[in-house]
Design an enzyme around this catalytic site. Structure first.
Site, PDB file in Angstrom:
ATOM      1  N   GLY A  74       0.870  -1.171   0.001  1.00  0.00           N
ATOM      2  CA  GLY A  74      -0.170   0.089   0.040  1.00  0.00           C
ATOM      3  C   GLY A  74       0.877   1.338  -0.109  1.00  0.00           C
ATOM      4  N   GLY A 126      -1.055  -5.054   0.591  1.00  0.00           N
ATOM      5  CA  GLY A 126      -2.153  -4.677  -0.131  1.00  0.00           C
ATOM      6  C   GLY A 126      -2.278  -5.425  -1.503  1.00  0.00           C
ATOM      7  CD  GLU A 149       1.282  -6.342   6.201  1.00  0.00           C
ATOM      8  OE1 GLU A 149       1.720  -7.694   6.285  1.00  0.00           O
ATOM      9  OE2 GLU A 149       0.394  -6.342   4.782  1.00  0.00           O
ATOM     10  CG  ASP A 157      -3.865  -4.235   6.166  1.00  0.00           C
ATOM     11  OD1 ASP A 157      -3.023  -4.996   5.576  1.00  0.00           O
ATOM     12  OD2 ASP A 157      -4.206  -3.093   5.966  1.00  0.00           O
TER      13      ASP A 157
END
Ligand code: QUE
Length: 374
Positions: A74, A126, A149, A157
Protein backbone atom coordinates in the site's frame (compact mmCIF):
# COMPACT_ATOMS: atom_id res chain seq x y z
CA UNK A 1 0.67 20.34 -19.33
CA UNK A 2 2.12 16.89 -19.82
CA UNK A 3 -0.18 13.95 -20.24
CA UNK A 4 -0.29 12.00 -16.98
CA UNK A 5 -0.48 8.23 -17.20
CA UNK A 6 -3.55 6.88 -15.41
CA UNK A 7 -2.61 5.04 -12.18
CA UNK A 8 -5.04 2.27 -13.11
CA UNK A 9 -5.95 1.55 -16.72
CA UNK A 10 -9.62 0.70 -17.01
CA UNK A 11 -10.44 -1.11 -20.23
CA UNK A 12 -13.14 -3.25 -21.81
CA UNK A 13 -12.04 -5.95 -24.24
CA UNK A 14 -14.78 -6.93 -26.67
CA UNK A 15 -15.12 -10.68 -27.10
CA UNK A 16 -14.94 -12.28 -30.55
CA UNK A 17 -18.72 -12.34 -31.02
CA UNK A 18 -18.87 -8.61 -30.09
CA UNK A 19 -21.79 -9.16 -27.71
CA UNK A 20 -19.74 -9.44 -24.54
CA UNK A 21 -16.73 -7.82 -22.97
CA UNK A 22 -13.98 -8.61 -20.47
CA UNK A 23 -13.38 -5.84 -17.95
CA UNK A 24 -9.69 -5.19 -17.39
CA UNK A 25 -7.99 -3.26 -14.60
CA UNK A 26 -4.25 -2.74 -14.97
CA UNK A 27 -2.34 -1.31 -12.00
CA UNK A 28 -0.08 1.24 -13.63
CA UNK A 29 2.50 2.54 -11.16
CA UNK A 30 5.35 0.32 -12.25
CA UNK A 31 8.10 2.42 -10.61
CA UNK A 32 6.33 2.17 -7.23
CA UNK A 33 5.94 -1.60 -7.79
CA UNK A 34 2.24 -0.89 -8.34
CA UNK A 35 1.73 -0.31 -4.60
CA UNK A 36 -1.92 0.55 -4.06
CA UNK A 37 -2.70 4.20 -3.35
CA UNK A 38 -6.07 5.74 -2.52
CA UNK A 39 -6.73 6.95 -6.06
CA UNK A 40 -6.01 3.49 -7.49
CA UNK A 41 -8.32 1.82 -4.98
CA UNK A 42 -11.13 4.29 -5.78
CA UNK A 43 -10.78 3.76 -9.54
CA UNK A 44 -10.84 -0.02 -9.13
CA UNK A 45 -13.82 0.01 -6.79
CA UNK A 46 -15.82 2.31 -9.11
CA UNK A 47 -15.08 0.15 -12.16
CA UNK A 48 -15.95 -3.12 -10.40
CA UNK A 49 -19.21 -1.68 -9.11
CA UNK A 50 -20.15 -0.40 -12.58
CA UNK A 51 -19.32 -3.76 -14.22
CA UNK A 52 -21.20 -5.74 -11.59
CA UNK A 53 -24.58 -4.64 -12.99
CA UNK A 54 -23.59 -4.86 -16.67
CA UNK A 55 -24.96 -8.02 -18.28
CA UNK A 56 -22.49 -7.79 -21.18
CA UNK A 57 -19.43 -8.03 -18.89
CA UNK A 58 -18.65 -11.75 -18.51
CA UNK A 59 -15.45 -11.60 -16.48
CA UNK A 60 -12.83 -9.22 -15.09
CA UNK A 61 -9.05 -9.44 -15.32
CA UNK A 62 -6.80 -7.58 -12.87
CA UNK A 63 -3.15 -7.29 -13.85
CA UNK A 64 -0.31 -4.79 -13.55
CA UNK A 65 2.27 -2.91 -15.60
CA UNK A 66 5.73 -4.44 -15.78
CA UNK A 67 7.13 -7.84 -14.95
CA UNK A 68 8.53 -7.15 -11.51
CA UNK A 69 5.46 -6.71 -9.34
CA UNK A 70 1.74 -7.23 -9.41
CA UNK A 71 1.41 -5.04 -6.30
CA UNK A 72 4.05 -4.63 -3.56
CA UNK A 73 1.75 -3.23 -0.90
CA UNK A 74 0.00 0.00 0.00
CA UNK A 75 0.92 3.65 -0.21
CA UNK A 76 2.58 3.73 3.21
CA UNK A 77 4.54 6.91 2.46
CA UNK A 78 1.29 8.91 2.23
CA UNK A 79 0.16 7.22 5.44
CA UNK A 80 3.44 8.17 7.09
CA UNK A 81 3.00 11.83 6.11
CA UNK A 82 -0.55 11.81 7.49
CA UNK A 83 0.64 10.26 10.78
CA UNK A 84 3.45 12.81 11.19
CA UNK A 85 0.93 15.64 10.87
CA UNK A 86 -1.72 14.12 13.13
CA UNK A 87 0.40 13.91 16.33
CA UNK A 88 -1.11 10.73 17.79
CA UNK A 89 -4.66 11.26 16.58
CA UNK A 90 -6.13 8.90 13.96
CA UNK A 91 -5.43 10.64 10.64
CA UNK A 92 -8.53 11.16 8.47
CA UNK A 93 -6.46 9.98 5.50
CA UNK A 94 -5.90 6.57 7.07
CA UNK A 95 -9.60 6.14 7.76
CA UNK A 96 -10.40 7.03 4.14
CA UNK A 97 -7.64 4.81 2.75
CA UNK A 98 -8.47 1.70 4.76
CA UNK A 99 -12.21 2.14 4.25
CA UNK A 100 -11.72 2.25 0.48
CA UNK A 101 -9.12 -0.53 0.34
CA UNK A 102 -11.10 -2.97 2.49
CA UNK A 103 -14.32 -2.19 0.61
CA UNK A 104 -12.45 -2.96 -2.61
CA UNK A 105 -11.06 -6.23 -1.21
CA UNK A 106 -14.49 -7.20 0.11
CA UNK A 107 -16.06 -6.43 -3.27
CA UNK A 108 -13.54 -8.74 -4.95
CA UNK A 109 -14.35 -11.53 -2.46
CA UNK A 110 -18.09 -11.24 -3.10
CA UNK A 111 -18.12 -10.44 -6.82
CA UNK A 112 -20.64 -12.44 -8.77
CA UNK A 113 -18.64 -12.61 -12.01
CA UNK A 114 -15.29 -14.37 -12.35
CA UNK A 115 -12.29 -12.19 -11.44
CA UNK A 116 -8.90 -13.35 -12.70
CA UNK A 117 -5.97 -11.81 -10.82
CA UNK A 118 -2.62 -12.15 -12.57
CA UNK A 119 -0.42 -12.42 -9.46
CA UNK A 120 2.99 -12.53 -11.17
CA UNK A 121 6.09 -11.09 -9.47
CA UNK A 122 5.84 -9.39 -6.08
CA UNK A 123 2.45 -9.75 -4.39
CA UNK A 124 2.66 -8.37 -0.87
CA UNK A 125 0.45 -6.65 1.67
CA UNK A 126 -2.19 -4.70 -0.27
CA UNK A 127 -1.47 -6.88 -3.32
CA UNK A 128 -2.43 -9.96 -1.31
CA UNK A 129 -5.73 -8.25 -0.51
CA UNK A 130 -6.47 -7.92 -4.23
CA UNK A 131 -5.41 -11.50 -5.01
CA UNK A 132 -6.86 -13.45 -2.10
CA UNK A 133 -10.55 -12.84 -2.65
CA UNK A 134 -10.56 -13.33 -6.42
CA UNK A 135 -12.33 -16.34 -7.90
CA UNK A 136 -9.37 -17.17 -10.20
CA UNK A 137 -5.97 -16.51 -8.63
CA UNK A 138 -3.06 -17.00 -11.00
CA UNK A 139 0.58 -17.26 -9.93
CA UNK A 140 3.70 -17.78 -12.04
CA UNK A 141 7.32 -18.86 -11.61
CA UNK A 142 8.17 -15.26 -10.58
CA UNK A 143 5.46 -14.90 -7.93
CA UNK A 144 6.57 -13.91 -4.43
CA UNK A 145 3.67 -13.66 -2.03
CA UNK A 146 3.98 -12.39 1.54
CA UNK A 147 2.44 -10.46 4.40
CA UNK A 148 5.60 -8.59 5.55
CA UNK A 149 3.99 -6.00 7.87
CA UNK A 150 5.94 -7.26 10.92
CA UNK A 151 8.84 -5.31 9.37
CA UNK A 152 6.99 -1.98 9.49
CA UNK A 153 5.07 -2.28 12.77
CA UNK A 154 1.72 -2.78 11.08
CA UNK A 155 0.07 -6.23 10.92
CA UNK A 156 -1.26 -8.48 8.10
CA UNK A 157 -4.44 -6.61 7.17
CA UNK A 158 -6.44 -6.73 3.88
CA UNK A 159 -8.31 -9.78 5.18
CA UNK A 160 -5.34 -11.48 6.85
CA UNK A 161 -7.52 -12.00 9.94
CA UNK A 162 -9.77 -14.11 7.73
CA UNK A 163 -7.34 -15.95 5.45
CA UNK A 164 -4.34 -16.57 7.74
CA UNK A 165 -6.17 -18.70 10.33
CA UNK A 166 -7.74 -20.68 7.44
CA UNK A 167 -4.41 -21.77 5.94
CA UNK A 168 -3.22 -25.35 6.62
CA UNK A 169 -2.23 -26.06 10.23
CA UNK A 170 -0.36 -23.18 11.80
CA UNK A 171 1.12 -21.92 8.51
CA UNK A 172 -0.94 -18.71 8.56
CA UNK A 173 0.31 -17.72 12.00
CA UNK A 174 3.88 -18.57 10.98
CA UNK A 175 3.69 -16.60 7.70
CA UNK A 176 2.13 -13.60 9.49
CA UNK A 177 4.76 -13.57 12.23
CA UNK A 178 7.75 -14.05 9.94
CA UNK A 179 6.68 -12.35 6.70
CA UNK A 180 7.70 -15.65 5.09
CA UNK A 181 7.61 -15.57 1.30
CA UNK A 182 5.56 -18.00 -0.72
CA UNK A 183 6.41 -18.99 -4.28
CA UNK A 184 3.82 -20.33 -6.72
CA UNK A 185 3.98 -23.87 -5.30
CA UNK A 186 3.56 -22.59 -1.74
CA UNK A 187 0.64 -20.36 -2.77
CA UNK A 188 -1.14 -23.31 -4.41
CA UNK A 189 -0.35 -25.60 -1.47
CA UNK A 190 -1.75 -23.23 1.18
CA UNK A 191 -4.76 -22.41 -1.01
CA UNK A 192 -4.02 -18.76 -1.78
CA UNK A 193 -3.72 -19.44 -5.53
CA UNK A 194 -5.72 -21.57 -7.96
CA UNK A 195 -3.59 -21.73 -11.14
CA UNK A 196 0.14 -21.83 -11.68
CA UNK A 197 1.09 -20.82 -15.24
CA UNK A 198 4.19 -19.57 -17.07
CA UNK A 199 4.68 -15.80 -16.76
CA UNK A 200 4.85 -15.46 -20.56
CA UNK A 201 1.21 -16.59 -20.86
CA UNK A 202 -0.53 -13.30 -20.07
CA UNK A 203 -1.29 -12.41 -23.67
CA UNK A 204 -2.34 -15.99 -24.34
CA UNK A 205 -4.74 -15.76 -21.40
CA UNK A 206 -6.25 -12.48 -22.61
CA UNK A 207 -6.56 -13.94 -26.10
CA UNK A 208 -8.27 -17.07 -24.77
CA UNK A 209 -10.75 -14.99 -22.78
CA UNK A 210 -11.55 -12.79 -25.78
CA UNK A 211 -11.81 -15.68 -28.26
CA UNK A 212 -14.02 -17.84 -26.10
CA UNK A 213 -17.64 -18.17 -27.22
CA UNK A 214 -19.41 -16.93 -24.09
CA UNK A 215 -22.81 -16.91 -25.81
CA UNK A 216 -24.27 -20.20 -24.61
CA UNK A 217 -22.43 -20.31 -21.33
CA UNK A 218 -24.05 -19.93 -17.97
CA UNK A 219 -21.07 -21.49 -16.22
CA UNK A 220 -18.75 -18.51 -16.61
CA UNK A 221 -16.56 -19.56 -13.72
CA UNK A 222 -15.95 -23.09 -15.06
CA UNK A 223 -15.16 -21.64 -18.47
CA UNK A 224 -12.50 -19.33 -17.03
CA UNK A 225 -11.01 -22.25 -15.07
CA UNK A 226 -10.83 -24.32 -18.22
CA UNK A 227 -9.13 -21.53 -20.19
CA UNK A 228 -6.58 -21.03 -17.39
CA UNK A 229 -5.94 -24.78 -17.17
CA UNK A 230 -5.08 -24.80 -20.87
CA UNK A 231 -2.26 -22.25 -20.52
CA UNK A 232 1.36 -23.39 -20.45
CA UNK A 233 2.87 -24.21 -17.08
CA UNK A 234 6.27 -22.92 -15.90
CA UNK A 235 9.16 -24.82 -17.51
CA UNK A 236 10.72 -26.17 -14.32
CA UNK A 237 9.30 -27.51 -11.11
CA UNK A 238 9.11 -24.90 -8.36
CA UNK A 239 10.16 -26.34 -5.01
CA UNK A 240 7.84 -25.17 -2.24
CA UNK A 241 9.02 -24.26 1.27
CA UNK A 242 5.86 -24.43 3.34
CA UNK A 243 4.70 -28.03 2.77
CA UNK A 244 8.08 -29.67 3.54
CA UNK A 245 8.29 -27.65 6.78
CA UNK A 246 4.70 -28.14 7.92
CA UNK A 247 5.45 -30.44 10.85
CA UNK A 248 8.11 -28.05 12.15
CA UNK A 249 5.86 -25.00 11.65
CA UNK A 250 2.97 -26.69 13.48
CA UNK A 251 5.28 -27.72 16.30
CA UNK A 252 6.85 -24.26 16.78
CA UNK A 253 3.47 -22.51 16.65
CA UNK A 254 1.54 -24.96 18.86
CA UNK A 255 1.53 -22.78 22.00
CA UNK A 256 -1.52 -20.83 23.17
CA UNK A 257 0.40 -17.63 23.83
CA UNK A 258 2.52 -15.51 21.50
CA UNK A 259 5.55 -15.31 23.83
CA UNK A 260 6.07 -19.09 23.65
CA UNK A 261 5.54 -19.19 19.86
CA UNK A 262 8.06 -16.40 19.29
CA UNK A 263 10.69 -17.96 21.57
CA UNK A 264 10.18 -21.36 19.89
CA UNK A 265 10.65 -19.89 16.39
CA UNK A 266 13.63 -17.74 17.45
CA UNK A 267 15.20 -20.64 19.39
CA UNK A 268 14.97 -23.26 16.66
CA UNK A 269 18.07 -24.26 14.72
CA UNK A 270 17.32 -23.10 11.18
CA UNK A 271 20.88 -22.88 9.86
CA UNK A 272 20.41 -25.59 7.29
CA UNK A 273 17.48 -23.93 5.55
CA UNK A 274 17.68 -20.54 3.81
CA UNK A 275 13.93 -19.99 3.72
CA UNK A 276 13.45 -20.79 7.40
CA UNK A 277 16.43 -18.73 8.57
CA UNK A 278 15.22 -15.72 6.60
CA UNK A 279 11.77 -16.05 8.19
CA UNK A 280 13.40 -16.35 11.60
CA UNK A 281 15.56 -13.25 11.03
CA UNK A 282 12.53 -11.21 9.93
CA UNK A 283 10.68 -12.16 13.11
CA UNK A 284 13.75 -11.38 15.26
CA UNK A 285 13.93 -7.82 13.88
CA UNK A 286 10.15 -7.32 13.77
CA UNK A 287 7.86 -5.21 15.93
CA UNK A 288 6.97 -6.82 19.30
CA UNK A 289 3.57 -5.10 19.16
CA UNK A 290 2.92 -6.62 15.70
CA UNK A 291 3.76 -10.08 17.10
CA UNK A 292 0.87 -9.74 19.52
CA UNK A 293 -1.46 -8.35 16.83
CA UNK A 294 -0.76 -11.29 14.49
CA UNK A 295 -1.35 -13.87 17.21
CA UNK A 296 -4.53 -12.17 18.37
CA UNK A 297 -6.01 -11.57 14.88
CA UNK A 298 -5.43 -15.24 13.98
CA UNK A 299 -7.12 -16.35 17.19
CA UNK A 300 -10.11 -14.03 16.85
CA UNK A 301 -10.42 -14.17 13.05
CA UNK A 302 -10.70 -17.98 12.98
CA UNK A 303 -14.35 -17.81 14.04
CA UNK A 304 -15.33 -14.49 12.44
CA UNK A 305 -17.04 -13.77 9.13
CA UNK A 306 -15.17 -11.94 6.36
CA UNK A 307 -17.14 -8.74 7.00
CA UNK A 308 -16.41 -8.94 10.73
CA UNK A 309 -12.72 -9.40 9.95
CA UNK A 310 -12.57 -6.30 7.73
CA UNK A 311 -14.39 -4.24 10.37
CA UNK A 312 -11.96 -5.42 13.03
CA UNK A 313 -9.05 -4.58 10.73
CA UNK A 314 -10.41 -1.06 10.15
CA UNK A 315 -10.35 -0.63 13.95
CA UNK A 316 -6.85 -2.12 14.22
CA UNK A 317 -5.39 -0.16 11.31
CA UNK A 318 -6.66 3.16 12.61
CA UNK A 319 -5.25 2.28 16.06
CA UNK A 320 -1.94 1.59 14.29
CA UNK A 321 -2.20 5.13 12.93
CA UNK A 322 -2.24 6.59 16.44
CA UNK A 323 0.16 4.21 18.21
CA UNK A 324 3.45 5.38 16.70
CA UNK A 325 4.81 1.88 16.02
CA UNK A 326 3.69 1.86 12.36
CA UNK A 327 5.02 5.40 11.81
CA UNK A 328 8.39 4.37 13.22
CA UNK A 329 8.51 1.28 11.03
CA UNK A 330 7.85 3.24 7.83
CA UNK A 331 10.38 5.86 8.90
CA UNK A 332 13.13 3.32 9.33
CA UNK A 333 12.36 1.35 6.17
CA UNK A 334 11.22 3.87 3.56
CA UNK A 335 11.79 7.43 4.81
CA UNK A 336 15.22 7.55 6.52
CA UNK A 337 16.13 4.07 5.25
CA UNK A 338 18.33 3.40 8.30
CA UNK A 339 16.59 0.00 8.62
CA UNK A 340 16.80 0.41 12.40
CA UNK A 341 13.29 0.95 13.80
CA UNK A 342 13.19 1.90 17.46
CA UNK A 343 10.25 -0.26 18.58
CA UNK A 344 8.32 0.85 21.66
CA UNK A 345 9.04 -2.35 23.61
CA UNK A 346 12.27 -4.37 23.63
CA UNK A 347 10.62 -7.77 23.29
CA UNK A 348 7.30 -9.55 22.89
CA UNK A 349 7.07 -10.22 26.64
CA UNK A 350 7.45 -6.52 27.50
CA UNK A 351 4.23 -5.38 25.80
CA UNK A 352 1.50 -4.64 28.38
CA UNK A 353 -1.86 -6.33 27.83
CA UNK A 354 -3.72 -2.99 27.81
CA UNK A 355 -1.60 -1.77 24.93
CA UNK A 356 -2.77 -4.71 22.75
CA UNK A 357 -6.37 -4.47 23.95
CA UNK A 358 -6.61 -0.92 22.58
CA UNK A 359 -5.98 -2.18 19.02
CA UNK A 360 -9.11 -4.33 19.34
CA UNK A 361 -11.24 -1.46 20.66
CA UNK A 362 -13.20 0.33 17.97
CA UNK A 363 -12.67 4.10 17.68
CA UNK A 364 -16.30 4.34 16.47
CA UNK A 365 -19.76 3.37 17.62
CA UNK A 366 -21.35 0.68 15.45
CA UNK A 367 -23.48 3.29 13.63
CA UNK A 368 -20.48 5.42 12.80
CA UNK A 369 -18.16 2.60 11.70
CA UNK A 370 -16.64 3.32 8.27
CA UNK A 371 -17.40 -0.26 7.17
CA UNK A 372 -20.87 -0.56 8.69
CA UNK A 373 -22.28 -1.18 5.17
CA UNK A 374 -20.34 -4.46 4.68
C1 QUE B 1 6.96 -4.53 4.66
C2 QUE B 1 5.77 -3.99 4.26
C3 QUE B 1 5.69 -3.15 3.13
C4 QUE B 1 6.88 -2.89 2.42
C5 QUE B 1 8.06 -3.46 2.82
C6 QUE B 1 8.09 -4.27 3.94
C7 QUE B 1 4.48 -2.56 2.67
C8 QUE B 1 4.53 -1.73 1.51
C9 QUE B 1 5.74 -1.51 0.83
C10 QUE B 1 5.86 -0.69 -0.34
C11 QUE B 1 6.60 -1.16 -1.43
C12 QUE B 1 6.74 -0.39 -2.59
C13 QUE B 1 6.18 0.87 -2.66
C14 QUE B 1 5.46 1.34 -1.56
C15 QUE B 1 5.31 0.57 -0.43
O1 QUE B 1 6.87 -2.09 1.30
O2 QUE B 1 3.39 -2.77 3.26
O3 QUE B 1 4.90 2.59 -1.64
O4 QUE B 1 6.32 1.65 -3.78
O5 QUE B 1 3.38 -1.16 1.09
O6 QUE B 1 9.26 -4.82 4.36
O7 QUE B 1 4.64 -4.25 4.95
Amino acid sequence: MSQMEPVVIVDELKTACQAYAIGRLTLNKEKALNALDLEMAKIMLDALQAWQSRSDIVAVVVDAAGEKAFCAGGDIVSMYNAMVESHGEIPAFLEDFFKTEYTLDYTIHNYDKPIVVWGSGIVMGGGMGLLCGASHRVVTETSRLAMPEITIGLYPDVGGSYFLPRLPGKSGLFLGLTGGQMNASDACYVGLADHCVASNQKQAMLHALISHSWADCKALSDDVSMLLNNLEKPESVIAGNVEPNMSLIDDLCRFNNVEDVVSAVLGADMQGDKWLSRAQATLAKGSPITMHLVFEQCKRGASMSLAECFKMEADMSCRCGESGEFQEGVRALLIDKDMKPKWKYPSVSDVPKEVIERFFTSPWTEDAHPLKAL
